[in-house]
Motif scaffolding. Structure first.
Motif, PDB file in Angstrom:
ATOM      1  N   THR A  71     -17.693 -16.842  -7.918  1.00 26.46           N
ATOM      2  CA  THR A  71     -18.710 -16.180  -7.112  1.00 26.46           C
ATOM      3  C   THR A  71     -18.537 -14.667  -7.167  1.00 26.46           C
ATOM      4  N   ALA A  72     -19.581 -13.974  -6.767  1.00 24.27           N
ATOM      5  CA  ALA A  72     -19.535 -12.512  -6.763  1.00 24.27           C
ATOM      6  C   ALA A  72     -18.451 -11.992  -5.838  1.00 24.27           C
ATOM      7  N   GLU A  73     -18.169 -12.723  -4.752  1.00 20.43           N
ATOM      8  CA  GLU A  73     -17.134 -12.288  -3.811  1.00 20.43           C
ATOM      9  C   GLU A  73     -15.735 -12.394  -4.404  1.00 20.43           C
ATOM     10  N   GLN A  74     -15.605 -13.080  -5.543  1.00 16.21           N
ATOM     11  CA  GLN A  74     -14.291 -13.271  -6.148  1.00 16.21           C
ATOM     12  C   GLN A  74     -14.003 -12.293  -7.275  1.00 16.21           C
ATOM     13  N   VAL A  75     -14.892 -11.322  -7.518  1.00 15.42           N
ATOM     14  CA  VAL A  75     -14.693 -10.410  -8.649  1.00 15.42           C
ATOM     15  C   VAL A  75     -14.837  -8.965  -8.204  1.00 15.42           C
ATOM     16  N   LEU A  76     -14.171  -8.078  -8.952  1.00 18.27           N
ATOM     17  CA  LEU A  76     -14.255  -6.644  -8.701  1.00 18.27           C
ATOM     18  C   LEU A  76     -14.089  -5.905 -10.025  1.00 18.27           C
ATOM     19  N   PRO A  77     -15.136  -5.205 -10.499  1.00 20.72           N
ATOM     20  CA  PRO A  77     -14.968  -4.359 -11.686  1.00 20.72           C
ATOM     21  C   PRO A  77     -14.029  -3.195 -11.362  1.00 20.72           C
ATOM     22  N   THR A  78     -13.189  -2.821 -12.325  1.00 20.37           N
ATOM     23  CA  THR A  78     -12.242  -1.723 -12.107  1.00 20.37           C
ATOM     24  C   THR A  78     -12.237  -0.801 -13.322  1.00 20.37           C
ATOM     25  N   ALA A  79     -11.718   0.400 -13.108  1.00 21.28           N
ATOM     26  CA  ALA A  79     -11.543   1.355 -14.202  1.00 21.28           C
ATOM     27  C   ALA A  79     -10.249   1.006 -14.933  1.00 21.28           C
ATOM     28  N   GLY A  80     -10.238  -0.133 -15.583  1.00 13.43           N
ATOM     29  CA  GLY A  80      -9.067  -0.601 -16.299  1.00 13.43           C
ATOM     30  C   GLY A  80      -8.019  -1.217 -15.386  1.00 13.43           C
ATOM     31  N   GLY A  81      -6.952  -1.724 -16.021  1.00 13.76           N
ATOM     32  CA  GLY A  81      -5.892  -2.357 -15.251  1.00 13.76           C
ATOM     33  C   GLY A  81      -5.134  -1.396 -14.366  1.00 13.76           C
ATOM     34  N   ALA A  82      -5.007  -0.138 -14.793  1.00 11.70           N
ATOM     35  CA  ALA A  82      -4.252   0.832 -14.008  1.00 11.70           C
ATOM     36  C   ALA A  82      -4.854   1.003 -12.624  1.00 11.70           C
ATOM     37  N   GLU A  83      -6.200   1.097 -12.534  1.00 16.24           N
ATOM     38  CA  GLU A  83      -6.813   1.219 -11.217  1.00 16.24           C
ATOM     39  C   GLU A  83      -6.582  -0.039 -10.401  1.00 16.24           C
ATOM     40  N   ALA A  84      -6.650  -1.198 -11.043  1.00 14.74           N
ATOM     41  CA  ALA A  84      -6.462  -2.446 -10.320  1.00 14.74           C
ATOM     42  C   ALA A  84      -5.069  -2.514  -9.692  1.00 14.74           C
ATOM     43  N   PHE A  85      -4.056  -2.092 -10.425  1.00 12.90           N
ATOM     44  CA  PHE A  85      -2.701  -2.101  -9.867  1.00 12.90           C
ATOM     45  C   PHE A  85      -2.601  -1.157  -8.670  1.00 12.90           C
ATOM     46  N   THR A  86      -3.259  -0.023  -8.754  1.00  7.52           N
ATOM     47  CA  THR A  86      -3.234   0.921  -7.644  1.00  7.52           C
ATOM     48  C   THR A  86      -3.933   0.352  -6.423  1.00  7.52           C
ATOM     49  N   LEU A  87      -5.056  -0.313  -6.622  1.00  8.26           N
ATOM     50  CA  LEU A  87      -5.781  -0.910  -5.494  1.00  8.26           C
ATOM     51  C   LEU A  87      -4.945  -1.984  -4.818  1.00  8.26           C
ATOM     52  N   ILE A  88      -4.215  -2.747  -5.592  1.00  9.46           N
ATOM     53  CA  ILE A  88      -3.349  -3.785  -5.007  1.00  9.46           C
ATOM     54  C   ILE A  88      -2.202  -3.145  -4.239  1.00  9.46           C
ATOM     55  N   ALA A  89      -1.575  -2.145  -4.844  1.00  6.91           N
ATOM     56  CA  ALA A  89      -0.437  -1.496  -4.185  1.00  6.91           C
ATOM     57  C   ALA A  89      -0.851  -0.862  -2.871  1.00  6.91           C
ATOM     58  N   ARG A  90      -2.083  -0.379  -2.795  1.00  4.43           N
ATOM     59  CA  ARG A  90      -2.544   0.287  -1.577  1.00  4.43           C
ATOM     60  C   ARG A  90      -3.197  -0.657  -0.580  1.00  4.43           C
ATOM     61  N   GLY A  91      -3.857  -1.672  -1.063  1.00 10.08           N
ATOM     62  CA  GLY A  91      -4.699  -2.466  -0.176  1.00 10.08           C
ATOM     63  C   GLY A  91      -4.187  -3.835   0.205  1.00 10.08           C
ATOM     64  N   VAL A  92      -3.340  -4.422  -0.626  1.00  9.68           N
ATOM     65  CA  VAL A  92      -2.874  -5.781  -0.354  1.00  9.68           C
ATOM     66  C   VAL A  92      -1.627  -5.700   0.519  1.00  9.68           C
ATOM     67  N   ALA A  93      -1.662  -6.393   1.643  1.00 14.28           N
ATOM     68  CA  ALA A  93      -0.588  -6.290   2.641  1.00 14.28           C
ATOM     69  C   ALA A  93       0.702  -6.911   2.140  1.00 14.28           C
ATOM     70  N   GLY A  94       1.767  -6.555   2.842  1.00 12.42           N
ATOM     71  CA  GLY A  94       3.078  -7.098   2.536  1.00 12.42           C
ATOM     72  C   GLY A  94       4.061  -5.976   2.259  1.00 12.42           C
ATOM     73  N   ASP A  95       5.261  -6.120   2.749  1.00 10.28           N
ATOM     74  CA  ASP A  95       6.259  -5.071   2.542  1.00 10.28           C
ATOM     75  C   ASP A  95       7.461  -5.574   1.765  1.00 10.28           C
ATOM     76  N   ARG A  96       7.356  -6.777   1.155  1.00 13.94           N
ATOM     77  CA  ARG A  96       8.449  -7.302   0.344  1.00 13.94           C
ATOM     78  C   ARG A  96       7.941  -7.635  -1.054  1.00 13.94           C
ATOM     79  N   PRO A  97       7.436  -6.612  -1.790  1.00 14.76           N
ATOM     80  CA  PRO A  97       6.898  -6.892  -3.122  1.00 14.76           C
ATOM     81  C   PRO A  97       8.003  -7.194  -4.126  1.00 14.76           C
ATOM     82  N   VAL A  98       7.644  -7.970  -5.128  1.00 18.17           N
ATOM     83  CA  VAL A  98       8.555  -8.327  -6.217  1.00 18.17           C
ATOM     84  C   VAL A  98       7.799  -8.160  -7.530  1.00 18.17           C
ATOM     85  N   VAL A  99       8.443  -7.558  -8.508  1.00 17.14           N
ATOM     86  CA  VAL A  99       7.883  -7.456  -9.848  1.00 17.14           C
ATOM     87  C   VAL A  99       8.788  -8.243 -10.787  1.00 17.14           C
ATOM     88  N   VAL A 100       8.192  -9.129 -11.571  1.00 11.55           N
ATOM     89  CA  VAL A 100       8.944  -9.922 -12.541  1.00 11.55           C
ATOM     90  C   VAL A 100       9.019  -9.117 -13.837  1.00 11.55           C
TER      91      VAL A 100
END
Length: 850
Positions: free
Chosen positions: A566-595
């Motif tokens: 659905t349209a609510e499940q998608v978001l166009p971004t200015a490449g992957g770099a912007e998407a990572f920034t949006l997640i780092a700023r907008g997605v809650a949680g203070d115990r992030p993990v990077v594999v």
């Protein structure tokens, strides 16, 4: 003050346990009586007169229901009977009540005729009194002591005496005879038994929650009292209480009903500190918060790694953090979580022990640091009731508001008040505690003081705090998993940024840094050196529309159609770099993990946002495969690539899905998934709850300079990302490219290209292995990860070929390089160059270059 509802009920059987003074054994006998009566089948309600915080913990163990306090100073004399009736009825109707007194029978507020004493409260309840008398140092004088207590207030009904620390049978008989002569029956006699004594410390008895053997001790008390005290006689005394009627205290009436049900799972959570370091808070506090539409949830600051999901308020009550400082300091994850939450404006009340926990340190052990002051033990005991005034509009009171509280501590704040801090209260024109606005919201959201308040006596305090909690919950979006965490935790906390250490790898290094004119590029992962002609024509046509602002609706529709979402499940971004920034700023949680090893941009974006992730390093011996069990259980944001850059490993989708769970967001970077035939193992197409998948169009279609990509995932996560995205960040050409590259014909062309990559990649791998290099396999992306001699990258560059250095990826060292898959001619050039013996036989690079 509203103290009860409209329906009158009759007070049931009740008895007050009193003594001539402290140290006579009231707690031992009262707790033992409660436990013995309960063991005999009675439903018993336990109460403590005064502000004592420890005895009710033992009462709760003995009765199986909350131990409650009855304090005319903190709650007014008019509130005592309603609070008693409430305690008799909640959680169910008790058969009788046992009320433990305070100090000596008539000891109350200084300068008054016993206000708030045991005798005062017994009179308010119309309850008979049983005297506990330590007879270890007397015999016949016992009769005179009890007679004197009775004569001091003829209206007080003394129903009998329980002897404590009695010696021989002859001793007990002598004391009993003296009491009988004065008309007081002996209801029981407890022998000397040090094994049932409750250990004490610098502020009195050790709380039950801190004693692992407390339940056993209470059970032993029950057995002892059942054999040494006439329980039927106790019941008979309790039944002599007159038929007093009153309206039970009603928390909803006291605070004002709230439309959110107390049991509603969507109600904002107030995290209430518990465990062995935080043992003191009145049960009415939780009841008032529930009535105000909040959901109190107990957490243990010693063991829990994070605040409860959905936390919109924090209550830190009393206890002994100074004795558990090392354990509290060792839980740095929770301390960091709390510090960031408070810095974001989380409404927070800290009383006494809570104040110590929020300090920078306590006796040298690091604490939360929300209060930039240090605290520690002193020689002086501070004890007593206090009348406090708010000198400004603050979290718990409007300016001019007055409360009555109690303080009891040997610790003190040893630093000057922080700059800009207001006093929590004014007590006799001296400041006490702190009132702060950590997030700069314009209103104080943190209140910390040594003063304990009984909120049932001051329900306006509970109402004001609950209103702040609801306001915070409304203001802050609720992302997937139910963790309320404002963007300020992720992106705006200056404290978090100060705590962000410089990374130990050059996370901003990308393959384009390697290339230069005249060099063969095997460092950049872009498939084409220019967009195909049909796509270039579309992009040239975009120039005619550049005068208008971008409208992403067409791109959203194309993405949704291509992936069946659905349209609510998608978001166009200015490449992957912007998407990572949006997640780092907008997605809650203070115990992030990077594999890791993986693309460095996710960690770089998190660090820029003030969030230092933990790393899970996959093992070369296992082919850099993902082990879900290696990811910490408390991780709330997990970022992983698939297929992973730089390893070229494709993780099974079901293995990644094992990472999904409540309160957790799993971000999967599928930038190279369109280069995998059939896009096998993609997480798009299945259940996206708690998942966000990032895609890039730049690699396959030669669009690195245009920046075009998108996210597909849980609508709640997408909404949190969209809320952080600047207006018009996706350009008109990027929107046109997205629509074009997701058309059926373009997707078919990409699928053919993915199939064509396989023999080219196999040719590269065979050639690299033939010259003695190690290649990570199976490889699925348009690049391979290669291990060889340290310095190979520099030597290849000297021969006109650039590859991607590996040591900027966490988990890899300077022996690793990443090599892009190219056409057979370019691969042949690389392999021929590598057959030069000088390239494969040398030590570290000169000057320590990496």
């Amino acid at each position: 003050m509203t103290v009860g509802g409209s329906d009158l009920v009759q007070a049931g059987p009740r008895v007050v346990i009193a003594a001539p003074g402290s140290g006579q054994g009231k707690t031992t006998v009262a707790t033992g009586l409660m436990a013995a009566l309960r063991a005999a089948g009675d439903r018993v309600a336990g109460f403590k007169i005064g502000p004592d915080y420890i005895d009710p913990g033992y009462h709760a163990l003995a009765t199986g229901r909350p131990g409650r306090n009855l304090d005319p100073r903190l709650c007014s004399p008019e509130a005592i009977l309603p609070l008693f009736l409430h305690g008799m009825a909640v959680p169910d109707r008790a058969d009788l009540a046992v009320v433990e007194g305070v100090m000596g029978l008539y000891d109350g507020q200084l300068g008054t005729p016993g206000f708030a004493s045991t005798a005062h409260v017994a009179g308010l309840l119309g309850a008979p009194v049983i005297i506990v008398l330590d007879v270890s140092g007397l015999s016949r004088t016992a009769g005179a002591i009890v007679a004197g207590l009775a004569a001091a207030d003829p209206e007080l009904q003394i129903g009998g005496v329980i002897l404590n620390k009695a010696g021989s049978d002859r001793h007990r008989a002598e004391v009993a005879a003296a009491l009988a002569e004065q008309g007081f029956p002996v209801l029981g006699s407890v022998p000397r038994d040090a094994g049932i004594a409750v250990p004490s410390r610098h502020l009195g008895l050790i709380p039950a929650a801190e004693r692992g053997e407390a339940a056993d001790a209470v059970a032993r008390l029950a057995e002892l009292l059942a054999g040494m005290v006439d329980l039927d006689a106790i019941r008979e005394v309790a039944r002599r209480a007159p038929g007093l009627r009153g309206a039970p205290w009603d928390p909803a009436a006291a605070i004002g009903a709230h439309p959110t049900a107390a049991t509603d799972s969507a109600a904002p959570v107030v995290a209430v500190a518990g465990g062995r370091a935080f043992t003191f808070h009145y049960p009415e506090t939780e009841e008032l918060l529930r009535a105000a539409g909040c959901r109190p949830v107990i957490f243990d600051p010693v063991t829990d790694q994070r605040l409860p999901d959905g936390t919109a308020g924090l209550y830190l009550g009393g206890g002994f953090p100074e004795l558990h400082a090392a354990d509290l300091a060792g839980n740095d994850r929770l301390r960091q979580h709390i510090a960031d939450a408070i810095a974001s404006g989380l409404p927070t009340v800290a009383e006494c022990a809570g104040l110590l926990y929020l300090c920078r340190s306590c006796d040298g052990a690091p604490m939360v640091g929300a209060l930039p002051v240090d605290a520690g033990m002193t020689e002086r005991l501070r004890l007593g009731y206090r009348t406090a005034v708010a000198d400004h509009d603050q979290l718990l009171s409007p300016a001019g508001g007055t409360v009555v509280g109690h303080e009891f501590h040997r610790t003190a704040v040893l630093s000057d008040a922080p700059a800009g801090a207001s006093a929590g209260w004014q007590i006799d024109d001296r400041p006490e505690g702190y009132s702060l606005d950590p997030s700069g919201s314009g209103r104080p959201t943190l209140h910390a003081s040594y003063l304990h308040l009984h909120w049932a006596g001051q329900p306006q305090v509970a109402r004001r705090f609950a209103d702040a909690v609801h306001s915070y919950a409304r203001r802050v979006p609720q992302p997937a998993g139910g963790v309320i965490a404002p963007p300020s935790i992720a992106q705006h906390s200056k404290e978090s940024r100060r705590r962000t250490d410089p990374p130990d790898h050059d996370l901003d290094h990308h393959g384009d840094r390697e290339i230069a004119d005249g060099l063969t590029d095997l460092a950049v992962n872009v498939r084409l050196d220019r967009p195909p002609s049909w796509l270039a024509e579309i992009l040239r046509g975009s120039v005619d529309a550049l005068a208008g602002y971008p409208r992403p609706e067409r791109a959203i529709a194309a993405i949704a159609a291509a992936h069946g979402v659905t349209a609510e499940q998608v978001l166009p971004t200015a490449g992957g770099a912007e998407a990572f920034t949006l997640i780092a700023r907008g997605v809650a949680g203070d115990r992030p993990v990077v594999v890791h090893p993986q693309f460095t941009e996710p960690e770089a974006a998190l660090r820029t946002a003030g969030r230092v992730p933990r790393r899970v390093i996959t093992d070369q011996a296992d082919g850099f495969a993902l082990d879900p069990a290696a990811v910490p259980d408390d991780a709330d944001l997990i970022m992983i690539g698939n297929p992973t850059n730089p390893t070229s490993v494709l993780h099974p989708a079901d293995r990644i899905r094992r990472l999904v769970g409540p309160g957790r967001v799993v971000c999967v970077d599928e930038a190279f998934m369109d280069a995998v035939p059939g896009e096998r193992e993609s997480l798009i197409g299945g259940d996206l709850t708690g998942i966000v998948v990032l895609r890039s169009l730049t690699k396959t279609w030669g669009l690195a300079g245009l920046r075009a990509g998108y996210a597909v995932g849980d609508p709640t996560i997408i909404a949190a990302m969209r809320a952080q995205q600047p207006p018009w960040s996706v350009s008109v050409p990027a929107i046109d490219a997205t629509v074009a590259c997701l058309s059926e014909s373009a997707r078919a062309e990409a699928a053919r290209a993915a199939v064509d990559f396989e023999p080219r990649r196999r040719l590269l791998i065979v050639g690299l292995e033939r010259v003695g290099l190690t290649v990570v396999q199976p490889a699925t992306a348009p690049f391979v990860l290669v291990r060889g001699p340290v310095g190979l990258r520099s030597r290849l560059r000297d021969h006109g070929i650039v590859v991607r250095r590996g040591d900027t990826f966490p988990g890899l060292d300077a022996s690793w390089i990443r090599v892009a898959v190219r056409d057979p001619e370019t691969t042949d050039q690389l392999i021929k160059t590598l057959t030069n013996p000088d390239l494969m036989s040398f030590g570290p690079e000169p000057g320590g270059q990496r």
